[in-house]
Design a protein around this motif. Structure first.
Motif, mmCIF file in Angstrom:
data_model
loop_
_atom_site.group_PDB
_atom_site.id
_atom_site.type_symbol
_atom_site.label_atom_id
_atom_site.label_comp_id
_atom_site.label_asym_id
_atom_site.label_seq_id
_atom_site.Cartn_x
_atom_site.Cartn_y
_atom_site.Cartn_z
ATOM 1 N N ASP A 1 -22.926 -104.086 -8.795
ATOM 2 C CA ASP A 1 -22.601 -103.754 -9.304
ATOM 3 C C ASP A 1 -23.202 -104.451 -10.016
ATOM 4 O O ASP A 1 -21.825 -105.858 -10.334
ATOM 5 C CB ASP A 1 -21.453 -103.099 -10.479
ATOM 6 C CG ASP A 1 -20.902 -102.385 -11.166
ATOM 7 O OD1 ASP A 1 -22.375 -102.747 -12.370
ATOM 8 O OD2 ASP A 1 -20.368 -102.651 -11.936
ATOM 9 N N LYS B 1 -20.703 -94.270 -15.157
ATOM 10 C CA LYS B 1 -19.677 -94.214 -15.091
ATOM 11 C C LYS B 1 -19.042 -93.235 -14.872
ATOM 12 O O LYS B 1 -17.637 -93.279 -13.920
ATOM 13 C CB LYS B 1 -18.411 -95.825 -15.996
ATOM 14 C CG LYS B 1 -18.722 -96.453 -16.966
ATOM 15 C CD LYS B 1 -17.692 -97.200 -17.769
ATOM 16 C CE LYS B 1 -17.815 -98.489 -19.028
ATOM 17 N NZ LYS B 1 -17.144 -98.817 -19.561
ATOM 18 N N ARG B 2 -19.286 -92.191 -15.029
ATOM 19 C CA ARG B 2 -18.997 -90.343 -15.329
ATOM 20 C C ARG B 2 -19.659 -90.454 -14.281
ATOM 21 O O ARG B 2 -19.309 -89.170 -13.973
ATOM 22 C CB ARG B 2 -19.567 -89.890 -16.666
ATOM 23 C CG ARG B 2 -18.575 -90.840 -17.892
ATOM 24 C CD ARG B 2 -18.820 -89.615 -18.905
ATOM 25 N NE ARG B 2 -19.904 -89.708 -19.438
ATOM 26 C CZ ARG B 2 -20.215 -90.734 -20.715
ATOM 27 N NH1 ARG B 2 -20.270 -91.720 -20.665
ATOM 28 N NH2 ARG B 2 -22.255 -90.978 -20.712
ATOM 29 N N ASN C 1 -23.272 -96.444 -20.580
ATOM 30 C CA ASN C 1 -22.078 -96.454 -20.339
ATOM 31 C C ASN C 1 -21.676 -94.389 -18.928
ATOM 32 O O ASN C 1 -21.496 -93.662 -18.515
ATOM 33 C CB ASN C 1 -21.568 -95.419 -21.923
ATOM 34 C CG ASN C 1 -20.263 -96.549 -22.095
ATOM 35 O OD1 ASN C 1 -19.826 -98.052 -21.022
ATOM 36 N ND2 ASN C 1 -20.276 -96.839 -23.016
ATOM 37 N N ARG D 1 -12.718 -96.191 -8.441
ATOM 38 C CA ARG D 1 -13.349 -95.182 -7.574
ATOM 39 C C ARG D 1 -14.225 -95.239 -7.047
ATOM 40 O O ARG D 1 -14.373 -94.018 -5.962
ATOM 41 C CB ARG D 1 -14.037 -94.680 -9.882
ATOM 42 C CG ARG D 1 -12.573 -93.951 -10.851
ATOM 43 C CD ARG D 1 -13.999 -93.320 -11.393
ATOM 44 N NE ARG D 1 -14.883 -92.290 -11.127
ATOM 45 C CZ ARG D 1 -15.946 -91.959 -11.620
ATOM 46 N NH1 ARG D 1 -16.150 -92.345 -12.892
ATOM 47 N NH2 ARG D 1 -16.658 -90.430 -11.180
ATOM 48 N N LEU E 1 -19.642 -102.773 -14.451
ATOM 49 C CA LEU E 1 -19.364 -101.941 -14.944
ATOM 50 C C LEU E 1 -18.771 -100.720 -14.972
ATOM 51 O O LEU E 1 -18.334 -100.249 -15.195
ATOM 52 C CB LEU E 1 -21.100 -100.772 -15.799
ATOM 53 C CG LEU E 1 -21.208 -100.005 -15.924
ATOM 54 C CD1 LEU E 1 -21.055 -100.086 -18.054
ATOM 55 C CD2 LEU E 1 -21.827 -99.187 -16.087
ATOM 56 N N LEU E 2 -18.757 -100.535 -13.316
ATOM 57 C CA LEU E 2 -17.896 -99.866 -13.015
ATOM 58 C C LEU E 2 -16.629 -99.708 -12.591
ATOM 59 O O LEU E 2 -16.284 -101.085 -12.573
ATOM 60 C CB LEU E 2 -18.870 -99.344 -11.358
ATOM 61 C CG LEU E 2 -20.151 -99.039 -11.517
ATOM 62 C CD1 LEU E 2 -20.373 -98.616 -10.435
ATOM 63 C CD2 LEU E 2 -20.464 -97.760 -12.818
ATOM 64 N N ASP E 3 -15.210 -99.172 -12.104
ATOM 65 C CA ASP E 3 -14.034 -98.875 -11.495
ATOM 66 C C ASP E 3 -14.164 -98.682 -10.318
ATOM 67 O O ASP E 3 -14.293 -98.218 -9.784
ATOM 68 C CB ASP E 3 -13.671 -97.743 -12.790
ATOM 69 C CG ASP E 3 -12.541 -97.922 -11.953
ATOM 70 O OD1 ASP E 3 -11.375 -99.120 -11.081
ATOM 71 O OD2 ASP E 3 -11.298 -96.863 -12.435
ATOM 72 N N GLU F 1 -26.410 -101.709 -18.568
ATOM 73 C CA GLU F 1 -24.919 -101.160 -18.782
ATOM 74 C C GLU F 1 -24.974 -99.566 -19.161
ATOM 75 O O GLU F 1 -24.118 -99.732 -19.955
ATOM 76 C CB GLU F 1 -23.939 -102.143 -19.060
ATOM 77 C CG GLU F 1 -24.350 -102.711 -20.620
ATOM 78 C CD GLU F 1 -25.825 -102.859 -20.508
ATOM 79 O OE1 GLU F 1 -25.827 -103.988 -22.080
ATOM 80 O OE2 GLU F 1 -26.177 -103.685 -19.635
#
Length: 437
Positions: free
Chosen positions: A402, A384-385, A381, A411, A406-408, A379
């Motif tokens: 996933d 995410k970017r 961060n 997106r 963790l991810l949106d 996980e």
């Protein structure tokens, strides 16, 4: 209390954190190890463990003169008031804790410990170890104290200096209180107990957390089968103060340096007194089943068979914030994928070098090149970017599994990919509407 003369045997996660933090509390601490290269690096202020704040504490301790590093415990303990045993107690044959390191240090220093020096087990040891050490020592002038650690990798310094509680146990209650007083500057309750109770506290706590994780993974599986959303279920559960919010996130299974060995060790301890700890054995079995369910989910994302499938792996460490691979669920899942014929390309921001069965790269976008699917296993961060539109361009397939939720998902979908989590409704391509044309 006045500054105490402390020796810490072992300079791993627990030993180095214990030594550096005790020095920061004003004690005079000597850390001991058998590895000359490690001692030389630490003496120069070079910390190889990825642990926020630890390198700074080591440097501060060296500069103040309250922290030092030496090879060999025998000479170091001759004028000590307390000796902390922070040596490995890994899973041994049959699942029991392997106490050979504890026993070796006890044999090495037993006859040179000064009268009244407390011999303190900080390592996780099974019930009865204090009694076993006393028998090995053969000395009535050396109190043996259990002072289990409750440090989480990635937050070990913060956990030591801001603990929920401090547990000390001994059949010599004066010695237990003396050890508790070493932490007098910390704002935390001190639980003083007998040795057996203190030894059991660590196992009881860790095994409860393992069972809680297995439970939430089971509930996540039910969510998938019943059309519920694990995020909403755990939010509803977490508001209940009797349950709390922690350890309610599903994932690819639990692992790391503590939970697997501690659950196994407590099962063996229970067996030694003819108790069938079925609740705990079920949690262990559920953890293995969760790994297998994740593998099946990934197989489904590439058409049902993993033979020849190109899988991009994001995350190898057992949790974000550490470079520790010990009993990593990410590695456990990856190992099964590889055994079933998948071709793995992996990236982790804290892990490099060669790992059998996969290609480890230093750029996260390399895992996407020609991948039939990408799987998030740790996980971080940072993931995410990532530019998921670029991922979509590089991938051969279209699914992101996933395992940490963790991810949106939006997106991922907006990038033209399919997002699949754990215990959550499956998110596919967004339909094209007139508004989007």
């Amino acid at each position: 209390m006045t500054a105490a003369r402390i020796v810490v045997v072992g300079t791993g996660y627990v030993g180095l954190t214990t030594g550096a933090c005790l020095a920061s509390l004003g004690h005079r601490v000597t850390c001991v190890d058998v590895d000359q290269t490690k001692i030389a690096r630490l003496s120069a202020g070079r910390v190889d463990i990825l642990e926020p704040g630890l390198a700074e504490l080591v440097t501060r301790g060296l500069t103040s003169g309250r922290l030092g590093f030496v090879v060999g415990a025998r000479e170091a303990v001759r004028d000590a008031e307390g000796v902390f045993l922070c040596v490995p107690t890994p899973m041994g044959a049959g699942g029991s804790a392997d106490l050979r390191a504890v026993e070796a240090v006890t044999s090495e220093i037993g006859d040179v410990l000064p009268t009244g020096c407390a011999l303190i087990t900080k390592s996780t040891v099974p019930v009865g170890t204090a009694q076993r050490i006393r028998a090995m020592l053969g000395r009535t002038d050396i109190p043996v104290v259990s002072n289990p650690e409750f440090l989480r990798e990635g937050t070990a310094v913060a956990d030591f200096l801001g603990p929920d509680r401090i547990v000390v146990g001994s059949d010599d209650l004066d010695a237990a209180r003396w050890v508790g007083d070493l932490y007098a500057d910390l704002d935390a309750p001190v639980v003083v107990a007998d040795a057996a109770s203190a030894e059991l506290v660590k196992y009881a706590a860790n095994c409860f957390l393992a069972m809680k994780l297995s439970y939430v993974n089971s509930i996540a599986e039910l969510c998938e089968r019943l059309g519920a959303d694990i995020d909403l279920v755990t939010e509803g559960m977490g508001h209940d103060r009797r349950i709390g919010r922690t350890f309610l996130k599903p994932g690819p299974g639990w692992g790391g340096s503590c939970l697997p060995k501690d659950t196994s060790a407590l099962v063996r301890v229970a067996e030694s007194v003819q108790y069938d700890f079925r609740m705990l054995t079920s949690a262990i079995e559920e953890n293995i089943a969760q790994r297998d369910r994740i593998v099946a989910k990934i197989a489904g994302a590439v058409g049902g068979t993993l033979a020849g499938a190109r899988i991009g792996v994001l995350g190898l460490a057992f949790k974000a914030g550490t470079n520790d691979l010990r009993d990593s669920p990410a590695l456990a899942v990856s190992s099964v994928l590889g055994a079933l014929g998948a071709e793995l390309t992996a990236y982790d921001p804290a892990v490099g070098g060669e790992i059998a069965g996969m290609v480890v790269v230093d750029d996260p976008y390399q895992v996407a090149k020609s991948a039939d699917a990408v799987v998030v296993l740790t996980e971080w961060n940072e993931f995410k970017r990532l530019d998921w539109t670029y991922f979509a361009e590089l991938m051969e397939g279209d699914t992101v599994v996933d395992t940490r939720n963790l991810l949106d998902p939006h997106r991922i979908i907006d990038a033209g990919l399919v997002w699949q989590g754990v215990g959550r409704p499956r998110a596919a391509h967004r339909p094209v509407s007139a508004a989007n044309v």
